[in-house]
Design a protein around this motif. Structure first.
Motif, mmCIF file in Angstrom:
data_model
loop_
_atom_site.group_PDB
_atom_site.id
_atom_site.type_symbol
_atom_site.label_atom_id
_atom_site.label_comp_id
_atom_site.label_asym_id
_atom_site.label_seq_id
_atom_site.Cartn_x
_atom_site.Cartn_y
_atom_site.Cartn_z
ATOM 1 N N ASN A 174 0.828 -1.206 0.000
ATOM 2 C CA ASN A 174 0.000 0.000 0.000
ATOM 3 C C ASN A 174 0.863 1.257 0.000
ATOM 4 O O ASN A 174 0.558 2.236 -0.676
ATOM 5 C CB ASN A 174 -0.941 0.009 1.199
ATOM 6 N N SER A 175 1.973 1.241 0.755
ATOM 7 C CA SER A 175 2.883 2.383 0.694
ATOM 8 C C SER A 175 3.540 2.456 -0.673
ATOM 9 O O SER A 175 3.882 3.544 -1.161
ATOM 10 C CB SER A 175 3.949 2.288 1.791
ATOM 11 N N GLY A 176 3.689 1.302 -1.344
ATOM 12 C CA GLY A 176 4.223 1.294 -2.705
ATOM 13 C C GLY A 176 3.353 2.105 -3.647
ATOM 14 O O GLY A 176 3.850 2.892 -4.459
ATOM 15 N N TRP A 177 2.033 1.937 -3.533
ATOM 16 C CA TRP A 177 1.131 2.706 -4.385
ATOM 17 C C TRP A 177 1.193 4.189 -4.048
ATOM 18 O O TRP A 177 1.081 5.053 -4.927
ATOM 19 C CB TRP A 177 -0.300 2.198 -4.252
ATOM 20 N N SER A 178 1.372 4.508 -2.782
ATOM 21 C CA SER A 178 1.500 5.905 -2.382
ATOM 22 C C SER A 178 2.731 6.531 -3.028
ATOM 23 O O SER A 178 2.663 7.644 -3.579
ATOM 24 C CB SER A 178 1.592 5.996 -0.857
ATOM 25 N N TYR A 179 3.862 5.823 -2.984
ATOM 26 C CA TYR A 179 5.081 6.323 -3.630
ATOM 27 C C TYR A 179 4.900 6.445 -5.134
ATOM 28 O O TYR A 179 5.369 7.400 -5.761
ATOM 29 C CB TYR A 179 6.259 5.394 -3.339
ATOM 30 N N LEU A 180 4.217 5.478 -5.732
ATOM 31 C CA LEU A 180 4.033 5.491 -7.178
ATOM 32 C C LEU A 180 3.215 6.701 -7.618
ATOM 33 O O LEU A 180 3.530 7.363 -8.620
ATOM 34 C CB LEU A 180 3.370 4.193 -7.634
ATOM 35 N N LEU A 181 2.163 7.004 -6.864
ATOM 36 C CA LEU A 181 1.357 8.175 -7.199
ATOM 37 C C LEU A 181 2.167 9.467 -7.058
ATOM 38 O O LEU A 181 2.074 10.365 -7.909
ATOM 39 C CB LEU A 181 0.121 8.239 -6.298
ATOM 40 N N GLN A 182 2.960 9.544 -5.997
ATOM 41 C CA GLN A 182 3.804 10.724 -5.838
ATOM 42 C C GLN A 182 4.791 10.848 -6.981
ATOM 43 O O GLN A 182 5.050 11.965 -7.483
ATOM 44 C CB GLN A 182 4.571 10.659 -4.518
ATOM 45 N N ALA A 183 5.328 9.716 -7.417
ATOM 46 C CA ALA A 183 6.270 9.722 -8.545
ATOM 47 C C ALA A 183 5.590 10.264 -9.799
ATOM 48 O O ALA A 183 6.170 11.068 -10.545
ATOM 49 C CB ALA A 183 6.808 8.308 -8.793
ATOM 50 N N GLY A 184 4.363 9.819 -10.035
ATOM 51 C CA GLY A 184 3.622 10.306 -11.196
ATOM 52 C C GLY A 184 3.397 11.808 -11.148
ATOM 53 O O GLY A 184 3.516 12.504 -12.165
ATOM 54 N N LEU A 185 3.070 12.324 -9.935
ATOM 55 C CA LEU A 185 2.878 13.765 -9.790
ATOM 56 C C LEU A 185 4.165 14.535 -10.062
ATOM 57 O O LEU A 185 4.164 15.566 -10.759
ATOM 58 C CB LEU A 185 2.384 14.084 -8.378
ATOM 59 N N GLU A 186 5.272 14.053 -9.506
ATOM 60 C CA GLU A 186 6.557 14.741 -9.715
ATOM 61 C C GLU A 186 6.950 14.725 -11.193
ATOM 62 O O GLU A 186 7.489 15.709 -11.709
ATOM 63 C CB GLU A 186 7.654 14.080 -8.870
ATOM 64 N N LYS A 187 6.647 13.632 -11.884
ATOM 65 C CA LYS A 187 6.962 13.559 -13.317
ATOM 66 C C LYS A 187 6.133 14.576 -14.094
ATOM 67 O O LYS A 187 6.624 15.216 -15.025
ATOM 68 C CB LYS A 187 6.679 12.140 -13.831
ATOM 69 N N LYS A 188 4.845 14.737 -13.699
ATOM 70 C CA LYS A 188 3.993 15.731 -14.352
ATOM 71 C C LYS A 188 4.564 17.139 -14.169
ATOM 72 O O LYS A 188 4.422 18.000 -15.047
ATOM 73 C CB LYS A 188 2.580 15.683 -13.770
ATOM 74 N N LEU A 189 5.215 17.355 -13.007
ATOM 75 C CA LEU A 189 5.803 18.665 -12.715
ATOM 76 C C LEU A 189 7.209 18.802 -13.285
ATOM 77 O O LEU A 189 7.876 19.808 -13.048
ATOM 78 C CB LEU A 189 5.831 18.891 -11.202
ATOM 79 N N MET A 190 7.657 17.730 -13.991
ATOM 80 C CA MET A 190 8.987 17.686 -14.625
ATOM 81 C C MET A 190 10.119 17.693 -13.596
ATOM 82 O O MET A 190 11.214 18.169 -13.852
ATOM 83 C CB MET A 190 9.143 18.831 -15.633
ATOM 84 N N HIS A 191 9.819 17.147 -12.413
ATOM 85 C CA HIS A 191 10.858 16.948 -11.400
ATOM 86 C C HIS A 191 11.364 15.511 -11.548
ATOM 87 O O HIS A 191 11.029 14.622 -10.761
ATOM 88 C CB HIS A 191 10.306 17.193 -9.997
ATOM 89 N N ASP A 192 12.160 15.288 -12.595
ATOM 90 C CA ASP A 192 12.519 13.925 -12.992
ATOM 91 C C ASP A 192 13.288 13.168 -11.918
ATOM 92 O O ASP A 192 13.037 11.985 -11.672
ATOM 93 C CB ASP A 192 13.330 13.962 -14.286
ATOM 94 N N SER A 193 14.231 13.833 -11.272
ATOM 95 C CA SER A 193 15.058 13.152 -10.269
ATOM 96 C C SER A 193 14.205 12.692 -9.087
ATOM 97 O O SER A 193 14.320 11.545 -8.630
ATOM 98 C CB SER A 193 16.163 14.097 -9.788
ATOM 99 N N ALA A 194 13.332 13.579 -8.596
ATOM 100 C CA ALA A 194 12.453 13.211 -7.477
ATOM 101 C C ALA A 194 11.510 12.088 -7.894
ATOM 102 O O ALA A 194 11.237 11.166 -7.104
ATOM 103 C CB ALA A 194 11.652 14.422 -7.024
ATOM 104 N N ALA A 195 11.020 12.135 -9.142
ATOM 105 C CA ALA A 195 10.108 11.097 -9.626
ATOM 106 C C ALA A 195 10.788 9.736 -9.639
ATOM 107 O O ALA A 195 10.207 8.728 -9.210
ATOM 108 C CB ALA A 195 9.612 11.457 -11.021
ATOM 109 N N VAL A 196 12.038 9.682 -10.130
ATOM 110 C CA VAL A 196 12.759 8.403 -10.190
ATOM 111 C C VAL A 196 13.011 7.860 -8.787
ATOM 112 O O VAL A 196 12.846 6.665 -8.517
ATOM 113 C CB VAL A 196 14.089 8.581 -10.960
ATOM 114 N N ASN A 197 13.400 8.733 -7.853
ATOM 115 C CA ASN A 197 13.647 8.294 -6.479
ATOM 116 C C ASN A 197 12.380 7.715 -5.838
ATOM 117 O O ASN A 197 12.443 6.682 -5.146
ATOM 118 C CB ASN A 197 14.162 9.466 -5.639
#
Length: 606
Positions: A436-459
């Motif tokens: 469940n925390s995995g899905w939370s991280y995945l959603l955050q990654a998607g948001l950061e990618k939308k904001l073009m924060h590539d490094s944060a998204a990959v982490n």
């Protein structure tokens, strides 16, 4: 009238004890005299007394607003007995306005019930009344309760107390009849069930008559339901009680007076009125608590505790006493989620609400996420989630929140997506489930990618993968792999140019109604955004004609079957190919099972 008078006299006595003995004694004696002569049918004489009392109170420097409001209600009651609904409403409106302004709960509830009863009586007595115009309406199916039913040889004639003034305008329409469990019925009405079609044969302002074929062995009774088309106010779209009014779900006061009615809301609905109804419901609950407070040491109900839910660990009386308007809204939303028991039955609000408390406050699915978000800290949310653990598991709500979160990220609804991320993270901490925390991280990654924060998204995506692997969640691991590959090779998704399909095509509608997919003989699958009104991208991973398309019920996947016997599965979050399967035979249908776990296919028969 008797119960209202008892409350009224109690208030007067309290005023007397407060010091205004002469004035209060005068009001008491005059009110008692007015009640006595009204009981003898001398309404005009009683009205003279009430009008004099109202005038005296308005001039008084020590006016008690509860007394004034109740006198206005009693005056309205007399005009109702005189069959003068216009004047009755005038006095009820004055009473309600005073009770609102000075927050007098007893009289606000009494005035509200009085005006609701008035408009029920207008319909029952077929009185003339000048209602305001309803400017905009829309046609919907509405549930009305049967008032009378009389059987002929092979048919049943039915009357309902609703007509043109309730929005029923089609005088030749057909509808449906349903039987259901009706209060105090000892016959066959135990479960809701379809009885038959019904035809409207006569339509008047306040009532209408219908006819249906008699079904052997089943007698229709007052309280059974008729479903007809009616033009309801467009303003009801924003009304909290809209569904209750349309489905004939009526909850009443402790004295069985209505707290809301279809007819009155049809013409006078507004947010202030809805707030009044919720306040009246709160008063009904408080009234029960106060009546039973002296017996809490001996009453067996005092030993009942809420084991789970919003009042976990609380005594039933404490839970009732501490209830707030939002709890009543949660209760009402739950009632509407399972309306069958309540339709056509006038249950007491306080009793039904107490039953909901005893059963550990089951919420409607849509309410749990905003309820948890009402707690400001993660620790508080997690503590509350423990109280709702069984409901979370039974409703499969965490999976539902993942689906909602994916849609929110996809449509760049960042605020809602971050709320979902917070709830998922707290749910993971509460249940101690890494995936469940995995899905939370995945959603955050998607948001950061939308904001073009590539490094944060990959982490964040790396953290998601760690959590999914700890939780042995193969689906999550596949999503991480797919997203990483998509980010490296973004050219795999090609932007469409709104060319559409060359020839014939098939279509699939997403559970998120914003998107539809089409697939054609040109081998292409196209995604269309209904909000934008255009094609947004083309998936070109198929090598043959698309013969079937289907979205998974949770909206996470789009599957297609091609004429070359292959099945493609796309991730609808990134619109990238996740799996390609070989069917071994030419298919004409592929769908995802209701549990989102399997594919069901249909093959062409040689």
């Amino acid at each position: 009238m008797l119960k209202r008078l008892t409350v009224f006299l109690t208030i007067i006595l309290l005023v007397s004890k407060a010091g205004a003995q002469t004035d209060s004694a005068y009001v008491i004696s005059q009110s008692q005299f007015a009640e006595k002569i009204a009981a003898d049918g001398k309404y005009d004489s009683a009205l003279l007394i009430y009008n004099k009392l109202n005038s005296d109170l308005q001039k008084s420097k020590t006016i008690f607003h509860g007394v004034q409001s109740q006198l206005l209600i009693n005056t309205g009651d007399l005009y109702l007995k005189k069959a003068n609904p216009e004047k009755a409403q005038n006095y009820y409106d004055q009473a309600l306005a005073i009770a609102r302004e000075f927050d007098v709960a007893v009289q606000k509830t009494n005035a509200l019930s009085a005006v609701m009863l008035l408009h029920q009586e207008i319909a029952r007595q077929n009185w003339t009344f000048r209602y305001p115009a309803v400017k905009e309406t829309e046609e919907e199916y509405v549930h009305f309760t049967i008032s009378t039913a009389s059987r002929n040889k092979d048919s049943v004639d039915i009357m309902i107390i609703a007509g043109k003034l309730d929005g029923i305008v089609d005088s030749v329409q057909t509808g449906e009849i349903y039987i259901h469990a009706v209060n105090n019925d000892t016959g066959s009405h135990k479960d809701i069930g379809f009885y038959g079609k019904v035809r409207l044969i006569k339509l008047a302002d306040n009532n209408c008559w219908l006819r249906t074929a008699y079904q052997k062995g089943i007698d229709l009774i007052p309280g059974d339901l008729v479903i007809l088309k009616a033009n309801i106010p467009v303003a009801w779209r924003q009304a909290f009680f809209r569904s209750f009014l349309m489905q004939s779900i009526s909850l009443v006061s402790n004295y069985r007076y209505p707290l809301y009615t279809y007819r009155y809301f049809y013409y006078y609905a507004n947010p202030r009125l809805e707030a009044d109804v919720l306040d009246a419901m709160k008063f009904c609950v408080k009234e029960v608590v106060e009546m039973l407070a002296e017996d809490t040491l001996t009453d067996p109900l005092s030993n009942i505790h809420c084991d789970e839910g919003a009042f976990a660990g609380k005594n039933l009386f404490a839970a009732m006493d501490q209830s707030k308007p939002e709890h009543f809204r949660y209760f009402l939303n739950f009632v509407y989620e399972f309306p069958g028991k309540y339709e056509g039955n006038n249950y007491k609000f306080s009793e039904t609400y107490a039953t909901w408390l005893i059963n550990n406050t089951p919420f409607a699915k849509k309410d749990l996420r905003p309820h948890f978000l009402g707690f400001k800290t993660g620790a508080a949310r997690q503590a509350e989630m423990k109280n709702f653990a069984k409901q979370l598991q039974a409703g499969n709500l965490i999976s539902q929140w993942v689906d909602e979160g994916l849609g929110q990220v996809q449509t760049e609804n960042a605020r809602e997506a971050m709320s979902t991320v917070s709830v998922l993270a707290d749910a993971a901490a509460t249940e101690k489930k890494d995936f469940n925390s995995g899905w939370s991280y995945l959603l955050q990654a998607g948001l950061e990618k939308k904001l073009m924060h590539d490094s944060a998204a990959v982490n964040l995506l790396d953290q998601a993968e760690v959590s999914f692997r700890k939780g042995k969640n193969e689906e999550g691991i596949s999503w991480v792999k797919n997203m990483k590959e998509n980010w490296k090779q973004s050219g795999r998704v090609k932007v469409g140019v709104q060319a559409g399909h060359l020839f014939t095509y098939t279509i699939a509608i997403s559970p998120n109604p914003r998107f539809i997919a089409t697939g054609g003989i040109d081998h292409l699958v196209k995604i269309w955004d209904m909000n934008l009104g255009k094609e947004i991208l083309t998936l070109n991973d198929n090598k043959d004609e698309i013969v079937s398309l289907h979205f998974s019920p949770n909206g996470r996947y789009l599957v297609s079957a091609a004429a070359d016997s292959t099945i493609a599965v796309w991730n609808t979050f990134t619109w990238t190919l996740m799996y390609r399967l070989q069917a071994g035979t030419i298919l004409n249908t592929v769908i995802v099972s209701d549990d989102n776990e399997s594919l069901i296919t249909g093959a062409k028969i040689p």
